[in-house]
Design a protein around this motif. Structure first.
Motif, PDB file in Angstrom:
ATOM      1  N   LEU A  65       0.849  -1.191   0.000  1.00 33.93           N
ATOM      2  CA  LEU A  65       0.000   0.000   0.000  1.00 33.93           C
ATOM      3  C   LEU A  65       0.878   1.232   0.000  1.00 33.93           C
ATOM      4  N   PRO A  67       0.568   5.754  -0.343  1.00 33.93           N
ATOM      5  CA  PRO A  67      -0.438   6.802  -0.215  1.00 33.93           C
ATOM      6  C   PRO A  67      -0.622   7.673  -1.450  1.00 33.93           C
ATOM      7  N   CYS A  95      -1.380  -1.291  -4.332  1.00 31.74           N
ATOM      8  CA  CYS A  95      -2.612  -0.521  -4.153  1.00 31.74           C
ATOM      9  C   CYS A  95      -2.271   0.913  -3.761  1.00 31.74           C
ATOM     10  N   THR A  97      -3.635   4.228  -2.078  1.00 38.48           N
ATOM     11  CA  THR A  97      -4.727   4.631  -1.190  1.00 38.48           C
ATOM     12  C   THR A  97      -5.148   6.086  -1.370  1.00 38.48           C
ATOM     13  N   GLU A 100      -6.347   8.225   1.565  1.00 36.96           N
ATOM     14  CA  GLU A 100      -7.708   8.126   2.100  1.00 36.96           C
ATOM     15  C   GLU A 100      -7.798   6.930   3.045  1.00 36.96           C
ATOM     16  N   ARG A 103     -10.187   4.065   1.856  1.00 37.07           N
ATOM     17  CA  ARG A 103      -9.631   3.277   0.752  1.00 37.07           C
ATOM     18  C   ARG A 103      -8.526   2.347   1.267  1.00 37.07           C
ATOM     19  N   GLN A 104      -7.718   2.842   2.201  1.00 36.27           N
ATOM     20  CA  GLN A 104      -6.679   2.012   2.804  1.00 36.27           C
ATOM     21  C   GLN A 104      -7.280   0.790   3.472  1.00 36.27           C
ATOM     22  N   TYR A 107      -8.602  -1.711   0.791  1.00 37.70           N
ATOM     23  CA  TYR A 107      -7.526  -2.422   0.107  1.00 37.70           C
ATOM     24  C   TYR A 107      -6.864  -3.465   1.003  1.00 37.70           C
ATOM     25  N   SER A 123       1.558   4.011   5.319  1.00 37.45           N
ATOM     26  CA  SER A 123       0.200   4.353   5.746  1.00 37.45           C
ATOM     27  C   SER A 123      -0.198   5.749   5.286  1.00 37.45           C
ATOM     28  N   THR A 124      -1.504   6.001   5.251  1.00 33.75           N
ATOM     29  CA  THR A 124      -2.007   7.333   4.923  1.00 33.75           C
ATOM     30  C   THR A 124      -1.667   8.290   6.045  1.00 33.75           C
TER      31      THR A 124
END
Length: 372
Positions: A65, A67, A95, A97, A100, A103-104, A107, A123-124
């Protein structure tokens, strides 16, 4: 689409034999293996990865993930991670994100349903760390955090010493004689940005350039980690009555926007304004002028993230590790000595002053009017 039964029929062997060839689970004679492999090629048979994963309890797939996929820093990290995964026999599912939290969360669930073996997370910045920690615990997937730390003792972490990077940048500007040094930070609450800003504050405080935090924060703007944000923040800085002689920008994307704003305002970099970025993205060496920046060790970050994750996936280690890497300063052409330093170093005789380049002589009055 061909099935395993079709392959068995074409090769003249049992379905079990085809399965052993595909999964390499039991010895099959050379002639039998050759017939099966030939049938697979002729029929274009593709094994069911999900079915195989149910048997082996592994998919040889990792998730990641990030951001903001449009930020070149993350794109460069992803490239390094993907290369490392491929070399280790793993595929990577990526993915974006978009910073958001919802969305995180979605996913993370999607990746878990795909039965990934491990997860790398940047992370976001706007999310609730507690909810992310809770979700990660529920998924029970080996996880490595990159760049942005959260309070989860079960996760590995690889990051740069962001505060030290801020110190490096501002100490460089102070060594050039700059005293009024502004900062363009990222979004409020994003830890890498906050730590870089803290490094800026510490460097100013230790030099005595600003007597207290309140005075320093009068020189702090926010740019959202985007080139547009850096562009707007720099225009705001240049409209102030007492503009700084130097600016520390907390990532290279914002610094690129800041360079454009300075150019549009007729401010010459570095003659009238010095700018330092952070990240050392590939583009930073090709700006005009090339950007002085704090380099994050991206190759080591990406490689360590994958290697640490595969240690956990392979059961070689259970305890979490935290690795903090040191940044380095890349001095290019967007920083120069403050005007007062250049004037002090110049000879006082008329013959010496007349030999100074016309462009520098012309720039001196505007530098004096813009700096303390």
């Amino acid at each position: 689409m061909a099935t395993i039964k079709d392959v068995a029929l074409r090769a003249g062997v049992s379905v079990t034999t085809v399965s052993h060839v595909v999964n390499d689970t039991r010895h099959v004679s050379a002639k039998g293996r050759e017939r099966v492999e030939e049938a697979i090629r002729e029929l274009g048979y593709v094994p069911n990865a999900m079915a195989r994963s149910l048997k082996s309890n592994t998919t040889s797939t990792l998730g990641m993930l990030i951001p903001n996929s449009s930020n070149p820093y993350f794109a460069e990290i992803v490239r390094i991670v993907e290369d490392r995964c491929f070399g280790a026999g793993y595929t990577l599912v990526l993915c974006n994100t978009d910073d958001e939290p919802r969305r995180q969360s979605v996913y993370l669930q999607v990746l878990a349903e795909r039965r990934i073996d491990g997860l790398i997370v940047v992370s976001t910045g706007a999310g609730d760390d507690d909810s992310l920690v809770t979700q990660l615990h529920g998924l029970r997937i080996p996880t490595v955090l990159v760049d942005r730390e959260i309070a989860d003792p079960a996760c590995d972490l690889v990051e740069t010493a962001h505060m030290q990077g801020g110190l490096l940048a501002v100490r460089h500007l102070l060594s050039l004689g700059h005293k009024r040094i502004a900062c363009i930070g990222g979004p409020v609450g994003v830890m890498p940005s906050e730590q870089r800003i803290e490094g800026w504050r510490m460097a100013l405080a230790e030099s005595g350039a600003t007597p207290d935090i309140a005075n320093a924060d009068a020189l702090l703007w926010r740019g959202g980690f985007t080139s547009q944000g850096g562009y707007e923040a720099m225009h705001a800085i240049l409209r102030t009555e007492e503009a700084p002689s130097a600016v520390f920008v907390c990532n290279d994307l914002m610094a690129i926007g800041a360079l454009r704003a300075a150019h549009e305002s007729g401010v010459h970099v570095p003659d009238e304004l010095s700018i330092v970025g952070f990240d050392d993205i590939e583009l930073s060496a090709y700006t005009s002028p090339p950007l002085t920046t704090v380099a994050q060790p991206k190759e080591r970050i990406g490689a360590l993230a994958v290697d640490m994750l595969l240690e956990r996936v392979g059961g070689k280690r259970r305890d979490a590790r935290k690795v903090v890497l040191q940044p380095e300063l890349r001095v290019r052409a967007s920083t120069a000595r403050h005007a007062s330093f250049r004037e002090a170093a110049a000879p006082s005789s008329s013959s010496s002053s007349s030999s100074a380049p016309a462009s520098e002589a012309a720039a001196t009055p505007s530098r004096k009017s813009r700096t303390p």
